[in-house]
Design a protein around this motif. Structure first.
Motif, mmCIF file in Angstrom:
data_model
loop_
_atom_site.group_PDB
_atom_site.id
_atom_site.type_symbol
_atom_site.label_atom_id
_atom_site.label_comp_id
_atom_site.label_asym_id
_atom_site.label_seq_id
_atom_site.Cartn_x
_atom_site.Cartn_y
_atom_site.Cartn_z
ATOM 1 N N PHE A 188 107.196 57.599 39.907
ATOM 2 C CA PHE A 188 107.474 57.367 38.494
ATOM 3 C C PHE A 188 106.193 57.484 37.670
ATOM 4 O O PHE A 188 106.174 58.120 36.616
ATOM 5 C CB PHE A 188 108.110 55.990 38.313
ATOM 6 C CG PHE A 188 108.343 55.614 36.879
ATOM 7 C CD1 PHE A 188 109.340 56.229 36.142
ATOM 8 C CD2 PHE A 188 107.567 54.643 36.265
ATOM 9 C CE1 PHE A 188 109.561 55.890 34.818
ATOM 10 C CE2 PHE A 188 107.771 54.298 34.946
ATOM 11 C CZ PHE A 188 108.781 54.924 34.219
ATOM 12 N N LEU A 189 105.105 56.895 38.174
ATOM 13 C CA LEU A 189 103.826 56.979 37.463
ATOM 14 C C LEU A 189 103.327 58.422 37.403
ATOM 15 O O LEU A 189 102.833 58.869 36.368
ATOM 16 C CB LEU A 189 102.790 56.076 38.131
ATOM 17 C CG LEU A 189 103.033 54.577 37.958
ATOM 18 C CD1 LEU A 189 102.123 53.781 38.881
ATOM 19 C CD2 LEU A 189 102.845 54.156 36.513
ATOM 20 N N LYS A 190 103.474 59.147 38.504
ATOM 21 C CA LYS A 190 103.040 60.549 38.506
ATOM 22 C C LYS A 190 103.840 61.379 37.516
ATOM 23 O O LYS A 190 103.287 62.255 36.854
ATOM 24 C CB LYS A 190 103.161 61.131 39.920
ATOM 25 C CG LYS A 190 102.117 60.604 40.875
ATOM 26 C CD LYS A 190 102.348 61.117 42.284
ATOM 27 C CE LYS A 190 101.429 60.412 43.261
ATOM 28 N NZ LYS A 190 101.770 60.737 44.652
ATOM 29 N N LEU A 207 113.422 62.150 38.897
ATOM 30 C CA LEU A 207 112.351 62.186 39.880
ATOM 31 C C LEU A 207 112.945 62.669 41.179
ATOM 32 O O LEU A 207 113.848 62.056 41.709
ATOM 33 C CB LEU A 207 111.756 60.787 40.077
ATOM 34 C CG LEU A 207 111.239 60.107 38.813
ATOM 35 C CD1 LEU A 207 110.788 58.701 39.146
ATOM 36 C CD2 LEU A 207 110.104 60.902 38.228
ATOM 37 N N THR A 208 112.460 63.771 41.664
ATOM 38 C CA THR A 208 113.023 64.300 42.899
ATOM 39 C C THR A 208 112.135 63.920 44.056
ATOM 40 O O THR A 208 110.938 64.146 44.041
ATOM 41 C CB THR A 208 113.164 65.829 42.837
ATOM 42 O OG1 THR A 208 111.896 66.377 42.550
ATOM 43 C CG2 THR A 208 114.161 66.238 41.774
ATOM 44 N N GLY A 209 112.736 63.300 45.016
ATOM 45 C CA GLY A 209 112.050 62.995 46.249
ATOM 46 C C GLY A 209 112.784 63.750 47.331
ATOM 47 O O GLY A 209 113.935 64.120 47.158
ATOM 48 N N LYS A 267 97.291 59.366 36.400
ATOM 49 C CA LYS A 267 96.494 59.838 37.528
ATOM 50 C C LYS A 267 96.268 58.710 38.518
ATOM 51 O O LYS A 267 95.697 57.678 38.180
ATOM 52 C CB LYS A 267 95.155 60.379 37.044
ATOM 53 C CG LYS A 267 95.311 61.640 36.251
ATOM 54 C CD LYS A 267 93.984 62.304 36.010
ATOM 55 C CE LYS A 267 94.213 63.475 35.088
ATOM 56 N NZ LYS A 267 93.547 64.657 35.452
ATOM 57 N N LEU A 268 96.708 58.931 39.728
ATOM 58 C CA LEU A 268 96.527 57.969 40.811
ATOM 59 C C LEU A 268 95.565 58.593 41.817
ATOM 60 O O LEU A 268 95.964 59.403 42.638
ATOM 61 C CB LEU A 268 97.867 57.653 41.479
ATOM 62 C CG LEU A 268 98.937 57.070 40.559
ATOM 63 C CD1 LEU A 268 100.260 56.969 41.295
ATOM 64 C CD2 LEU A 268 98.506 55.721 40.027
ATOM 65 N N VAL A 273 107.675 51.371 47.056
ATOM 66 C CA VAL A 273 106.370 51.658 46.463
ATOM 67 C C VAL A 273 106.288 53.125 46.080
ATOM 68 O O VAL A 273 105.760 53.471 45.012
ATOM 69 C CB VAL A 273 105.222 51.250 47.421
ATOM 70 C CG1 VAL A 273 103.876 51.710 46.889
ATOM 71 C CG2 VAL A 273 105.215 49.742 47.635
ATOM 72 N N GLN A 274 106.853 54.003 46.899
ATOM 73 C CA GLN A 274 106.820 55.432 46.593
ATOM 74 C C GLN A 274 107.594 55.744 45.321
ATOM 75 O O GLN A 274 107.189 56.598 44.537
ATOM 76 C CB GLN A 274 107.355 56.258 47.774
ATOM 77 C CG GLN A 274 107.087 57.734 47.626
ATOM 78 C CD GLN A 274 105.592 58.052 47.548
ATOM 79 O OE1 GLN A 274 104.805 57.618 48.379
ATOM 80 N NE2 GLN A 274 105.196 58.807 46.533
#
Length: 181
Positions: free
Chosen positions: A126-128, A107-109, A133-134, A120-121
């Motif tokens: 991770f969910l994305k 996961l790249t931030g 879908k959020l 939280v981000q």
């Protein structure tokens, strides 16, 4: 003056109908708000129990769904338990260490975020990455303890991971049936 004279009765009926309509709308809205509050209370209680059912596996417990997810630690722990994946925070990237059959994701931030919003981000990213879908859920909504969006996030997580668990169970059953033949 005749009491049933239309010129007298019509305005009185109009005023009475207007008053009754306004009172009816007020009562309807009040009743609807009371039902919404009750529904939210029941959802909060139910979702808290569901989260605790999974967090107990890592010896964690929450008492208030809105407050206890704000810092992101319990949210990350929940996702780790549900996915079987360890989420770690790096300097400029977040790496997912795979402990299940799923291939690892990176996961790249951008820049590393500090504090509660960063935690939280990580969970939201991770969910994305898992194509969850959020809709209209941002990290500050959770860190602020927004009840509606926190309930929405947990409901989304429940739907995603429960359906994933059902798919895994179905594939195991299918494998056993094929092996049995």
């Amino acid at each position: 003056m005749d009491p049933l004279d239309p010129t007298v009765v019509t305005p009185i009926l109009f005023i009475a109908a207007h008053f009754l309509t306004a009172a009816g709308v007020w009562l309807y809205r009040r009743r609807r708000a009371r039902h919404a509050d009750e529904r939210d209370r029941v959802q909060k209680k139910t979702f808290t129990k569901w989260v605790n059912k999974h967090l107990i596996k890592v010896r964690k417990h929450i008492t208030d769904l809105y407050e206890d997810l704000r810092d992101g630690h319990n949210l990350i722990s929940l996702l780790e338990v549900l996915s079987g994946v360890t989420l770690r925070k790096g300097v400029s990237t977040m790496r997912r260490v795979c402990v299940s059959r799923a291939p690892p994701l990176i996961l790249t931030g951008g820049e590393e975020e500090d504090g509660d919003q960063g935690n939280v981000q990580i969970a939201l990213d991770f969910l994305k990455q898992r194509q969850v879908k959020l809709v209209n859920i941002r990290n500050d909504d959770i860190t602020d303890g927004n009840p509606k969006l926190t309930l929405g996030l947990i409901w989304t997580i429940i739907l995603h991971f429960q359906s994933e668990m059902m798919d895994q169970t179905l594939s195991l059953v299918t494998e056993h049936i094929i092996y049995w033949k």
